[in-house]
Design a protein around this motif. Structure first.
Motif, mmCIF file in Angstrom:
data_model
loop_
_atom_site.group_PDB
_atom_site.id
_atom_site.type_symbol
_atom_site.label_atom_id
_atom_site.label_comp_id
_atom_site.label_asym_id
_atom_site.label_seq_id
_atom_site.Cartn_x
_atom_site.Cartn_y
_atom_site.Cartn_z
ATOM 1 N N TYR A 47 -8.235 15.821 -7.325
ATOM 2 C CA TYR A 47 -8.239 15.681 -5.870
ATOM 3 C C TYR A 47 -7.007 14.888 -5.449
ATOM 4 C CZ TYR A 47 -9.341 14.558 -1.090
ATOM 5 O OH TYR A 47 -9.276 14.441 0.274
ATOM 6 N N LEU A 48 -6.268 15.430 -4.517
ATOM 7 C CA LEU A 48 -5.098 14.776 -3.940
ATOM 8 C C LEU A 48 -5.429 14.474 -2.488
ATOM 9 C CD1 LEU A 48 -2.095 13.935 -4.183
ATOM 10 C CD2 LEU A 48 -1.509 16.267 -3.517
ATOM 11 N N ALA A 49 -5.447 13.203 -2.138
ATOM 12 C CA ALA A 49 -5.861 12.776 -0.802
ATOM 13 C C ALA A 49 -4.941 13.320 0.288
ATOM 14 C CB ALA A 49 -5.896 11.248 -0.734
ATOM 15 N N ARG A 50 -5.485 13.414 1.475
ATOM 16 C CA ARG A 50 -4.767 13.902 2.655
ATOM 17 C C ARG A 50 -3.511 13.059 2.889
ATOM 18 N NH1 ARG A 50 -5.101 13.338 8.524
ATOM 19 N NH2 ARG A 50 -4.882 15.392 9.460
ATOM 20 N N ALA A 93 -4.338 18.164 1.940
ATOM 21 C CA ALA A 93 -5.001 17.607 0.767
ATOM 22 C C ALA A 93 -5.185 18.774 -0.198
ATOM 23 C CB ALA A 93 -6.342 16.997 1.145
ATOM 24 N N ALA A 94 -5.500 18.457 -1.454
ATOM 25 C CA ALA A 94 -5.694 19.515 -2.442
ATOM 26 C C ALA A 94 -6.786 19.110 -3.412
ATOM 27 C CB ALA A 94 -4.397 19.786 -3.192
ATOM 28 N N SER A 95 -7.511 20.114 -3.884
ATOM 29 C CA SER A 95 -8.503 19.863 -4.922
ATOM 30 C C SER A 95 -8.568 21.064 -5.858
ATOM 31 C CB SER A 95 -9.875 19.572 -4.313
ATOM 32 O OG SER A 95 -10.400 20.714 -3.696
ATOM 33 N N LEU A 131 0.726 -2.359 -1.605
ATOM 34 C CA LEU A 131 1.793 -1.989 -2.534
ATOM 35 C C LEU A 131 1.846 -0.478 -2.694
ATOM 36 C CD1 LEU A 131 4.015 -2.600 -4.606
ATOM 37 C CD2 LEU A 131 2.195 -2.837 -6.320
ATOM 38 N N MET A 132 0.690 0.145 -2.874
ATOM 39 C CA MET A 132 0.649 1.602 -3.044
ATOM 40 C C MET A 132 1.172 2.312 -1.802
ATOM 41 S SD MET A 132 -0.106 2.154 -6.082
ATOM 42 C CE MET A 132 -0.151 3.925 -5.920
ATOM 43 N N LYS A 133 0.821 1.806 -0.629
ATOM 44 C CA LYS A 133 1.314 2.397 0.624
ATOM 45 C C LYS A 133 2.834 2.298 0.691
ATOM 46 C CE LYS A 133 0.533 2.143 5.589
ATOM 47 N NZ LYS A 133 -0.223 1.496 6.654
ATOM 48 N N SER A 134 3.376 1.165 0.289
ATOM 49 C CA SER A 134 4.820 0.943 0.301
ATOM 50 C C SER A 134 5.538 1.849 -0.699
ATOM 51 C CB SER A 134 5.107 -0.534 -0.012
ATOM 52 O OG SER A 134 6.470 -0.749 -0.212
ATOM 53 N N PHE A 139 8.859 7.150 -1.303
ATOM 54 C CA PHE A 139 9.085 8.499 -1.802
ATOM 55 C C PHE A 139 8.595 9.579 -0.824
ATOM 56 C CE2 PHE A 139 9.154 5.747 -5.492
ATOM 57 C CZ PHE A 139 10.328 6.163 -6.113
ATOM 58 N N ASP A 140 8.522 9.231 0.481
ATOM 59 C CA ASP A 140 8.197 10.175 1.548
ATOM 60 C C ASP A 140 6.784 10.743 1.427
ATOM 61 O OD1 ASP A 140 8.749 11.652 3.900
ATOM 62 O OD2 ASP A 140 9.351 13.406 2.707
ATOM 63 N N ILE A 141 5.832 9.885 1.056
ATOM 64 C CA ILE A 141 4.435 10.271 0.970
ATOM 65 C C ILE A 141 3.667 9.311 1.889
ATOM 66 C CG2 ILE A 141 2.423 10.520 -0.516
ATOM 67 C CD1 ILE A 141 4.517 10.897 -2.836
ATOM 68 N N TYR A 142 3.023 9.878 2.899
ATOM 69 C CA TYR A 142 2.323 9.060 3.903
ATOM 70 C C TYR A 142 0.869 9.493 3.985
ATOM 71 C CZ TYR A 142 7.125 8.044 5.101
ATOM 72 O OH TYR A 142 8.440 7.667 5.026
ATOM 73 N N GLU A 143 -0.029 8.555 3.660
ATOM 74 C CA GLU A 143 -1.462 8.809 3.773
ATOM 75 C C GLU A 143 -1.982 8.164 5.039
ATOM 76 O OE1 GLU A 143 -3.535 7.679 0.228
ATOM 77 O OE2 GLU A 143 -2.261 8.900 -1.051
#
Length: 144
Positions: A47-50, A93-95, A131-134, A139-143
């Motif tokens: 599962y890859l979160a939105r 998102a992906a699963s 930290l994970m958000k930063s 790397f241009d990934i925004y949750e």
């Protein structure tokens, strides 16, 4: 001077995470950050979160299994031979319930460097939400 490179089956930078196993087939280091290419074996229950990207385009080519891609107003079940292109600023998102395999192409993205960065982080780093958000934003990934 090198004119070409061959990366054989089962070769490439190797990142084996709890939900997937990735081989980097083309690093963004070789394309001035313009393109990276990843062979991704999705483990059962993947599962890859939105999330979305502001710059990067993601292209998924399904090799094995069925991958569910969830968008704001549509869900797509991608099967072997299907290609799904996700442009910048599209939430997704992906699963993959039973596991599968896909090739992921990242245009104007350095997803391979993101995987490398993650591989050097500790368990406590992963538990630090800020930290994970930063790191993701780097790397241009925004949750959400």
């Amino acid at each position: 001077m090198k004119t070409f490179e061959v990366i054989k089956n089962g070769e490439g930078e190797n990142y084996n995470y709890s939900q997937d196993h990735c081989f980097i087939k083309l690093s963004s280091r070789h394309t001035n950050g313009e393109l990276s290419f990843v062979e991704d074996t999705l483990k059962p229950g993947f599962y890859l979160a939105r999330h979305h990207h502001k710059i990067m385009t993601e292209i998924f080519y399904i090799l094995k299994g069925e991958v569910e891609l969830i968008f704001d107003d549509q869900t797509v079940i991608a099967k072997p031979g299907d290609t799904v292109t996700v442009p910048p600023n599209v939430w997704h998102a992906a699963s993959c319930k039973d596991g599968g395999k896909m090739l992921s192409i990242f245009l104007k993205g350095q997803f391979d460097l993101y995987l490398e960065h993650l591989s050097k982080m500790s368990e406590s780093d992963f538990e630090d939400a800020e930290l994970m958000k930063s790191v993701s934003a780097e790397f241009d990934i925004y949750e959400e």
